[in-house]
Write a protein that holds these residues in place. Sequence first.
Motif, PDB file in Angstrom:
ATOM      1  N   MET A 159       0.986  -1.233  -0.006  1.00 32.80           N
ATOM      2  CA  MET A 159      -0.010   0.065  -0.204  1.00 32.80           C
ATOM      3  C   MET A 159       0.839   1.350   0.048  1.00 32.80           C
ATOM      4  N   ASN A 160       2.111   0.993  -0.375  1.00 29.21           N
ATOM      5  CA  ASN A 160       3.049   2.223  -0.262  1.00 29.21           C
ATOM      6  C   ASN A 160       2.617   3.191  -1.491  1.00 29.21           C
ATOM      7  N   TYR A 161       2.075   2.666  -2.864  1.00 29.22           N
ATOM      8  CA  TYR A 161       1.842   3.429  -3.705  1.00 29.22           C
ATOM      9  C   TYR A 161       0.637   4.424  -3.369  1.00 29.22           C
ATOM     10  N   LEU A 162      -0.271   4.082  -2.322  1.00 23.11           N
ATOM     11  CA  LEU A 162      -1.084   5.192  -2.126  1.00 23.11           C
ATOM     12  C   LEU A 162      -0.709   6.536  -1.663  1.00 23.11           C
ATOM     13  N   LYS A 163       0.554   6.515  -1.255  1.00 21.71           N
ATOM     14  CA  LYS A 163       1.114   7.653  -0.655  1.00 21.71           C
ATOM     15  C   LYS A 163       1.498   8.592  -2.024  1.00 21.71           C
ATOM     16  N   PHE A 164       1.845   8.023  -3.128  1.00 21.51           N
ATOM     17  CA  PHE A 164       2.072   8.807  -4.325  1.00 21.51           C
ATOM     18  C   PHE A 164       0.852   8.942  -5.286  1.00 21.51           C
ATOM     19  N   THR A 165      -0.249   8.416  -5.129  1.00 28.81           N
ATOM     20  CA  THR A 165      -1.245   8.673  -5.893  1.00 28.81           C
ATOM     21  C   THR A 165      -1.944  10.044  -5.625  1.00 28.81           C
TER      22      THR A 165
END
Length: 66
Positions: free
Chosen positions: A1-7
């Motif tokens: 879920m690390n990609y949610l920080k960048f979306t």
Amino acid sequence: MNYLKFTQYVYLVFGAYFVYDGIAKLNDPSLGGTPWLSFIIAAVAVFMFFFRRKFAKKFEDRNKKS
């Protein structure tokens, strides 16, 4: 879920694009369309950036407590 920080930053990219689109439509009326719609979409995109940022921070804090 690390990609949610960048979306959340995708909303800023869309906001910048629609501001550019609105300014282009104001300066050149032959492009068609209403520039105000582009500005409204840009404002919603910036609002969504801050909303997602606050929600992600709240979610992160909740995970740290448990």
